[in-house]
Design an enzyme around this catalytic site. Structure first.
Site, mmCIF file in Angstrom:
data_model
loop_
_atom_site.group_PDB
_atom_site.id
_atom_site.type_symbol
_atom_site.label_atom_id
_atom_site.label_comp_id
_atom_site.label_asym_id
_atom_site.label_seq_id
_atom_site.Cartn_x
_atom_site.Cartn_y
_atom_site.Cartn_z
ATOM 1 N N GLY A 25 0.839 -1.198 0.000
ATOM 2 C CA GLY A 25 0.000 0.000 0.000
ATOM 3 C C GLY A 25 0.871 1.244 0.000
ATOM 4 O O GLY A 25 0.471 2.295 0.487
ATOM 5 N N SER A 44 1.680 3.128 -2.340
ATOM 6 C CA SER A 44 1.432 4.109 -3.403
ATOM 7 C C SER A 44 0.497 5.226 -2.962
ATOM 8 O O SER A 44 0.200 6.125 -3.735
ATOM 9 C CB SER A 44 0.833 3.399 -4.628
ATOM 10 O OG SER A 44 -0.391 2.768 -4.291
ATOM 11 N N GLY A 96 -1.380 7.502 0.679
ATOM 12 C CA GLY A 96 -1.665 7.738 2.097
ATOM 13 C C GLY A 96 -0.530 7.414 3.054
ATOM 14 O O GLY A 96 0.613 7.852 2.867
ATOM 15 N N ARG A 139 -1.713 -2.644 -6.223
ATOM 16 C CA ARG A 139 -2.293 -3.220 -7.434
ATOM 17 C C ARG A 139 -2.080 -2.326 -8.650
ATOM 18 O O ARG A 139 -1.710 -2.794 -9.721
ATOM 19 C CB ARG A 139 -3.819 -3.409 -7.253
ATOM 20 C CG ARG A 139 -4.214 -4.548 -6.368
ATOM 21 C CD ARG A 139 -5.692 -4.438 -6.024
ATOM 22 N NE ARG A 139 -5.990 -3.144 -5.412
ATOM 23 C CZ ARG A 139 -7.193 -2.752 -5.030
ATOM 24 N NH1 ARG A 139 -8.231 -3.538 -5.223
ATOM 25 N NH2 ARG A 139 -7.361 -1.577 -4.475
ATOM 26 N N ASP A 145 -1.768 -8.019 -6.250
ATOM 27 C CA ASP A 145 -2.947 -7.913 -5.401
ATOM 28 C C ASP A 145 -2.688 -8.855 -4.227
ATOM 29 O O ASP A 145 -2.466 -10.054 -4.433
ATOM 30 C CB ASP A 145 -4.191 -8.350 -6.194
ATOM 31 C CG ASP A 145 -5.478 -8.128 -5.410
ATOM 32 O OD1 ASP A 145 -5.456 -8.281 -4.167
ATOM 33 O OD2 ASP A 145 -6.499 -7.808 -6.047
ATOM 34 N N SER A 160 -2.684 -1.805 11.843
ATOM 35 C CA SER A 160 -4.050 -2.015 12.318
ATOM 36 C C SER A 160 -4.754 -0.669 12.272
ATOM 37 O O SER A 160 -4.613 0.088 11.304
ATOM 38 C CB SER A 160 -4.017 -2.627 13.719
ATOM 39 O OG SER A 160 -5.318 -2.882 14.184
ATOM 40 N N TYR A 210 -14.752 -4.176 9.218
ATOM 41 C CA TYR A 210 -13.416 -3.561 9.256
ATOM 42 C C TYR A 210 -12.737 -3.859 10.599
ATOM 43 O O TYR A 210 -11.582 -4.296 10.641
ATOM 44 C CB TYR A 210 -13.553 -2.053 9.029
ATOM 45 C CG TYR A 210 -12.247 -1.304 9.075
ATOM 46 C CD1 TYR A 210 -11.265 -1.503 8.109
ATOM 47 C CD2 TYR A 210 -11.989 -0.362 10.084
ATOM 48 C CE1 TYR A 210 -10.066 -0.800 8.153
ATOM 49 C CE2 TYR A 210 -10.802 0.343 10.129
ATOM 50 C CZ TYR A 210 -9.842 0.119 9.153
ATOM 51 O OH TYR A 210 -8.658 0.819 9.204
ATOM 52 N N LYS A 223 -9.290 -5.970 11.565
ATOM 53 C CA LYS A 223 -8.159 -5.355 12.264
ATOM 54 C C LYS A 223 -7.900 -6.014 13.627
ATOM 55 O O LYS A 223 -6.746 -6.157 14.036
ATOM 56 C CB LYS A 223 -8.396 -3.851 12.419
ATOM 57 C CG LYS A 223 -8.401 -3.083 11.094
ATOM 58 C CD LYS A 223 -7.053 -3.174 10.379
ATOM 59 C CE LYS A 223 -6.954 -2.252 9.167
ATOM 60 N NZ LYS A 223 -5.646 -2.311 8.503
HETATM 61 N N1 LIG Z 1 -6.720 6.658 6.807
HETATM 62 C C1 LIG Z 1 -7.196 6.306 7.998
HETATM 63 O O1 LIG Z 1 -8.059 6.983 8.582
HETATM 64 C C2 LIG Z 1 -6.656 5.094 8.673
HETATM 65 C C3 LIG Z 1 -6.058 4.073 7.970
HETATM 66 N N2 LIG Z 1 -5.616 2.943 8.646
HETATM 67 C C4 LIG Z 1 -5.011 1.840 7.920
HETATM 68 O O2 LIG Z 1 -3.844 2.298 7.268
HETATM 69 C C5 LIG Z 1 -3.636 1.580 6.058
HETATM 70 C C6 LIG Z 1 -3.448 2.571 4.915
HETATM 71 O O3 LIG Z 1 -4.586 3.399 4.831
HETATM 72 P P1 LIG Z 1 -4.642 4.687 3.894
HETATM 73 O O4 LIG Z 1 -3.282 5.205 3.682
HETATM 74 O O5 LIG Z 1 -5.697 5.552 4.439
HETATM 75 O O6 LIG Z 1 -5.201 4.001 2.560
HETATM 76 P P2 LIG Z 1 -5.266 4.469 1.036
HETATM 77 O O7 LIG Z 1 -6.589 4.031 0.519
HETATM 78 O O8 LIG Z 1 -4.882 5.893 0.872
HETATM 79 O O9 LIG Z 1 -4.130 3.533 0.387
HETATM 80 C C7 LIG Z 1 -4.306 2.167 0.396
HETATM 81 C C8 LIG Z 1 -3.108 1.491 -0.245
HETATM 82 O O10 LIG Z 1 -3.284 0.072 -0.203
HETATM 83 C C9 LIG Z 1 -3.185 -0.453 -1.525
HETATM 84 N N3 LIG Z 1 -4.058 -1.604 -1.662
HETATM 85 C C10 LIG Z 1 -5.395 -1.650 -1.482
HETATM 86 N N4 LIG Z 1 -5.863 -2.879 -1.747
HETATM 87 C C11 LIG Z 1 -4.814 -3.625 -2.111
HETATM 88 C C12 LIG Z 1 -4.659 -4.962 -2.545
HETATM 89 N N5 LIG Z 1 -5.717 -5.791 -2.655
HETATM 90 N N6 LIG Z 1 -3.424 -5.424 -2.845
HETATM 91 C C13 LIG Z 1 -2.359 -4.598 -2.750
HETATM 92 N N7 LIG Z 1 -2.432 -3.319 -2.360
HETATM 93 C C14 LIG Z 1 -3.645 -2.845 -2.053
HETATM 94 C C15 LIG Z 1 -3.608 0.730 -2.413
HETATM 95 O O11 LIG Z 1 -3.140 0.625 -3.729
HETATM 96 P P3 LIG Z 1 -4.023 -0.046 -4.927
HETATM 97 O O12 LIG Z 1 -5.421 0.420 -4.760
HETATM 98 O O13 LIG Z 1 -3.381 0.400 -6.178
HETATM 99 O O14 LIG Z 1 -3.880 -1.518 -4.739
HETATM 100 C C16 LIG Z 1 -2.936 1.868 -1.684
HETATM 101 O O15 LIG Z 1 -1.577 1.929 -2.002
HETATM 102 C C17 LIG Z 1 -4.833 0.655 5.918
HETATM 103 O O16 LIG Z 1 -4.489 -0.624 6.386
HETATM 104 C C18 LIG Z 1 -5.891 1.284 6.820
HETATM 105 O O17 LIG Z 1 -6.806 0.334 7.301
HETATM 106 C C19 LIG Z 1 -5.735 2.834 9.997
HETATM 107 C C20 LIG Z 1 -6.304 3.833 10.726
HETATM 108 C C21 LIG Z 1 -6.813 5.039 10.117
HETATM 109 C C1 LIG Z 2 -9.681 4.413 27.570
HETATM 110 C C2 LIG Z 2 -9.184 5.528 26.757
HETATM 111 C C3 LIG Z 2 -9.904 5.702 25.470
HETATM 112 C C4 LIG Z 2 -9.235 6.692 24.556
HETATM 113 C C5 LIG Z 2 -10.045 7.200 23.390
HETATM 114 C C6 LIG Z 2 -10.504 6.179 22.426
HETATM 115 C C7 LIG Z 2 -10.997 6.752 21.145
HETATM 116 C C8 LIG Z 2 -11.256 5.650 20.155
HETATM 117 C C9 LIG Z 2 -11.783 6.131 18.852
HETATM 118 C C10 LIG Z 2 -11.773 5.076 17.798
HETATM 119 C C11 LIG Z 2 -11.399 5.635 16.488
HETATM 120 C C12 LIG Z 2 -11.359 4.652 15.390
HETATM 121 C C13 LIG Z 2 -10.801 5.304 14.131
HETATM 122 C C14 LIG Z 2 -10.623 4.329 13.021
HETATM 123 C C15 LIG Z 2 -9.967 4.961 11.819
HETATM 124 C C16 LIG Z 2 -9.918 4.021 10.675
HETATM 125 O O1 LIG Z 2 -9.319 3.001 10.722
HETATM 126 C C17 LIG Z 2 -10.745 4.407 9.508
HETATM 127 N N1 LIG Z 2 -10.576 5.767 9.124
HETATM 128 C C18 LIG Z 2 -10.486 3.545 8.344
HETATM 129 O O2 LIG Z 2 -9.306 3.870 7.792
#
Ligand SMILES: NC(=O)C1=CN([C@@H]2O[C@H](COP(=O)(O)OP(=O)(O)OC[C@H]3O[C@@H](n4cnc5c(N)ncnc54)[C@H](OP(=O)(O)O)[C@@H]3O)[C@@H](O)[C@H]2O)C=CC1
Ligand SMILES: CCCCCCCCCCCCCCCC(=O)[C@@H](N)CO
Length: 325
Positions: free
Chosen positions: A45, A47, A49, A70, A96, A175, A189, A193
């Site tokens: 991933g 490419s 975020g 991908r 993938d 995660s 989701y 995770k």
């Molecule tokens: N943004 C958020 O709020 C949060 C994100 N996370 C976690 O952080 C990670 C990154 O998130 P974020 O940066 O937001 O995501 P983005 O959607 O911005 O980027 C996702 C990346 O994963 C790749 N990807 C998706 N599916 C596949 C696949 N099947 N095979 C290979 N590569 C794949 C995408 O490329 P392509 O589509 O080209 O395959 C891309 O590079 C994730 O695991 C997400 O769950 C956790 C907490 C918060």
């Molecule tokens: C006891 C102390 C407690 C402290 C505070 C707890 C707050 C929890 C909030 C949960 C937030 C979940 C965000 C998920 C983001 C994510 O993964 C998606 N954007 C998908 O990418």
């Protein structure tokens, strides 16, 4: 003669010291430093975020970076961005993660890995009743099974490389705070995770003898292209509850992640709420740091109380939301 009160007061720091010494002796696995300079860091991933921010940060610190995803075009654009930001080229791997053969082939092409960051992830929030099961399966397949495929394919090479170089290796798994606490709209989701935690805790015991160290990263909402997409269809209650922990920049999450994995932290929280959440959900996870262990031991009861307070707040919000309809 000192008053009994004064003696009692002296006893408190003494008890803390004894507790700290005990934890220093007990904390396992033992502390480690994982260098990344001139080492092969593979980021899935990479490419977009958080993954792209991680790739830039690792390249800036002199790592040889490979990024896997991908979409080949987005990967090429990302390497340009990495080159521009750091002056270093990243290797591109198209696969993938749902396809174990494609993953094995990509890892073969990449050569042995020192640091594997399983960051790929997809998130389609929706109440379970309304969510198409295909969407739920999609999240489990990419977030969970994809991580299985990656680790299976990378492990043999990582083991021999760690043996040959004598340097510790790392497997870091992305995660989410939604992998520590369930959140409305995240049934599938969160399941994907939370599952990664079981995988990581077990895996750490299996690979410790090979000098491989497992980390898990738990970010809150993070500004990325993925989040922007998610927000278009996210249920209102998901946004409110997820909003309990502030939104971060991808670069800040990447920095926390990289610092944490280099220290071999098993649990890497990314912000203040994340640190509280990590203490509240420490469970029986491995802990290398006696200082963090001390906070976990002392904070357990109190953080449970705070957690009950958060649930009170969330359930009140849900109730009010329904009452308004
Ligand atoms: N943004 C958020 O709020 C949060 C994100 N996370 C976690 O952080 C990670 C990154 O998130 P974020 O940066 O937001 O995501 P983005 O959607 O911005 O980027 C996702 C990346 O994963 C790749 N990807 C998706 N599916 C596949 C696949 N099947 N095979 C290979 N590569 C794949 C995408 O490329 P392509 O589509 O080209 O395959 C891309 O590079 C994730 O695991 C997400 O769950 C956790 C907490 C918060
Ligand atoms: C006891 C102390 C407690 C402290 C505070 C707890 C707050 C929890 C909030 C949960 C937030 C979940 C965000 C998920 C983001 C994510 O993964 C998606 N954007 C998908 O990418």
């Amino acid at each position: 003669m000192a008053s009994p009160f004064l003696l009692l007061l002296l006893l408190i720091p003494l008890c803390l010291l004894v507790l700290f010494l005990a934890l220093s002796f007990l904390a396992r696995p033992k502390s480690v430093r994982i260098p990344i300079k001139n080492r092969h860091v593979l980021i899935t991933g990479g490419s977009s975020g958080i993954g792209l921010a991680l790739a830039k940060a690792a390249a800036a610190q002199g790592a040889h970076v490979s990024i896997l995803a991908r979409n080949a075009k987005r990967l090429e654009e990302a390497t340009e961005e990495i080159k521009l930001a750091t002056g270093h080229m990243a290797r591109v791997l198209v696969a993938d993660v749902r396809d174990p053969q494609a993953v094995a082939q990509a890892l073969e092409e990449a050569g042995p890995v020192d640091v594997l960051v399983c960051n790929q992830g997809v998130f389609v929030p929706m109440e379970l009743e309304k969510q198409d099961l295909e969407e739920a399966k999609f999240m489990i397949d990419v977030n969970l099974m994809g991580t299985f495929h990656l680790i299976k394919a990378a492990l043999p090479g990582m083991k021999s490389r760690a043996r040959e170089t004598g340097l510790p290796a790392s497997i870091a798994i992305m995660s989410s705070q939604a992998g520590q606490v369930g959140v409305y709209g995240y049934t599938a989701y969160s399941a994907s995770k939370f599952a990664l935690r079981g995988l990581a805790e077990s895996l750490q015991q299996e690979v410790i003898a090979h000098n491989i160290h497992v980390s898990m990263i738990f970010p809150p909402d993070t500004a990325t292209p993925g989040l922007a997409e998610e927000q278009k269809k996210r249920p209102e209650l998901t946004t409110i509850i997820a909003g309990s922990s502030g939104e971060m920049k991808a670069e800040d999450v990447a920095k926390k992640a990289l610092d944490g994995l280099k220290e071999g932290q098993f649990i890497i929280p990314c912000n203040f709420d994340g640190t509280m959440l990590a203490i509240a959900t420490a469970g029986l996870s491995p802990q290398r740091s006696a200082v963090t262990a001390l906070f976990e031991v002392l904070g357990a009861g109190f953080m449970r109380f705070v957690g009950i307070g958060f649930q009170w707040n969330w359930y009140s919000t849900i109730q009010n939301w329904h009452a308004k309809r």
